[in-house]
Design an enzyme around this catalytic site. Structure first.
Site, PDB file in Angstrom:
ATOM      1  N   HIS A 172      60.410  45.211  66.866  1.00  0.00           N
ATOM      2  CA  HIS A 172      59.957  44.410  68.159  1.00  0.00           C
ATOM      3  C   HIS A 172      58.876  45.154  68.788  1.00  0.00           C
ATOM      4  CE1 HIS A 172      62.804  41.272  68.513  1.00  0.00           C
ATOM      5  NE2 HIS A 172      63.811  41.992  68.471  1.00  0.00           N
ATOM      6  N   CYS A 228      55.053  42.355  67.267  1.00  0.00           N
ATOM      7  CA  CYS A 228      54.246  41.405  68.257  1.00  0.00           C
ATOM      8  C   CYS A 228      53.412  42.189  69.215  1.00  0.00           C
ATOM      9  CB  CYS A 228      55.256  40.532  69.096  1.00  0.00           C
ATOM     10  SG  CYS A 228      56.068  39.253  68.043  1.00  0.00           S
TER      11      CYS A 228
END
Length: 372
Positions: A172, A228
């Site tokens: 993440h 991301c």
């Protein structure tokens, strides 16, 4: 071993054989009387030479880099660096966040694929690769915030001219508001350790201070980040903005405050899965059975299909692969962003990600040979 800061009482993870540790919160120096003898690093072999340094001039900056000041993010032990095996070393981090609502399917596979690529294609000794995943038996190899910090310090300690370093992260990524004015978009980019909900995220300022700024002349570091909002997660000064036809220009991302984000003479080039404002996704394209990150799939495919000649050819091939995948799948996949996962509607549709390239200095991407 954990100790508390003598000034602000923050819990600090004591590196092995450390004589003192600097608190990242209040910057107080805490002398240590007792050190934990257990090492959480790859086993030593022959001793390595100490870090080399020399005076130099960086032609892409108006001034040579300033003298290196002590970093508040320094979690490395003082004294001689740990021994390493050979002139190549890598830190590979893959996080699945297993049994959580933000679980990712392909990140540990990414780590395995990257290790295989480095060993088989680029001749990295297995003994000089530090793997951090939830599958590791050794708790010191779990991708916690403390272990990732220690691994980044290990990666650059004692490096010298001719060394090739790799930092890979798959997991993440997120953003948080920047209040110093150093970010063009007003946000710092972050990586999310497996324990980020309790220990916090690792901010791009810390990553830059730990593995970018210390690099001496002649050392090369490649970063491959599949997360991301990762376009400028190393806080490097220049971003290669490439159009769909392959033409490009370098964007200047140096902080207006004048804070130094370059190296101490070394070279850093980073491939990331998407722009700071974008999200990235898992993919089933490497295997119809197992998942992988779409970016890692495109990175490996570019090399396997012979596009790994120059950095421009690599970036072009990766972007082309992602575009074809998006067109075929309509932008599906599991979005590996904490921010996006928290938004109503989950990952949504129409996912678009553009792999990015950043560097500590500008160069001709179509003439500079790619190598790890």
């Amino acid at each position: 071993m954990a100790v508390n800061c003598s000034n602000c009482h923050t819990s600090l993870q004591l590196p092995s054989e450390a004589q003192s540790i600097r608190c990242p919160i209040c910057h107080a120096i805490n002398p240590i009387d007792i050190a934990d003898p257990a090492l959480c690093l790859p086993p030593p072999s022959s001793s390595s030479s100490s870090s080399s340094s020399s005076d130099h001039h960086n032609h892409d900056y108006p001034h040579a880099p300033p003298a290196m000041a002590p970093s508040p993010y320094n979690h490395a032990p003082l004294g001689p660096p740990p021994s390493v095996h050979g002139r190549k070393r890598a830190v590979i981090c893959g996080i699945s966040y297993k049994n959580s609502r933000r679980e990712l399917k392909g990140c540990i596979n990414d780590a395995k694929y990257m290790k295989y690529l480095l060993v088989k294609r680029f001749n990295f000794p297995e003994s000089s690769i530090l793997m951090l995943t939830e599958e590791e038996d050794d708790p010191c190899r779990h991708p916690t915030k403390s272990n990732i910090r220690m691994a980044m310090c290990w990666l650059v300690q004692g490096c010298q001219a001719g060394d090739s370093l790799v930092f890979h992260y798959s997991g993440h990524g997120s953003q948080q508001r920047n209040y110093t004015g150093d970010e063009i978009d007003g946000y710092d980019e972050t990586l999310c350790p497996v324990d980020y909900e309790t220990q916090g995220m690792i901010v791009d300022d810390e990553i830059n201070a730990t593995i970018v700024r210390p690099l001496p002349l002649g050392v090369k570091l490649h970063s491959i980040i599949d997360a991301c909002h990762s376009g400028t997660v190393l806080d490097l000064p220049f971003l290669c903005r490439m159009d769909g036809d392959g033409s490009y220009m370098w964007e200047d991302h140096r902080p207006r405050s004048g804070v130094w984000k370059g190296t101490n003479g070394g070279e850093v080039i980073s491939f990331s899965s998407c722009d700071d404002s974008q999200t990235s996704a898992d993919s089933l394209d490497l295997s119809r059975i197992t998942s992988s990150g779409a970016m890692i799939y495109s990175f490996i495919q570019a090399i396997e299909r012979g596009h790994g000649t120059t950095y421009g050819a690599m970036l072009n091939a990766m972007r082309s692969t992602i575009h074809k995948r998006d067109d075929n799948q309509g932008g599906g996949g599991i979005v590996s962003s904490v921010l996006t996962m928290l938004l109503p509607g989950g990952n949504g549709g129409g996912l678009k990600q553009e792999p990015q390239l950043t560097a500590n200095e500008i160069f001709n991407v179509y003439s500079k040979p790619f190598s790890l």
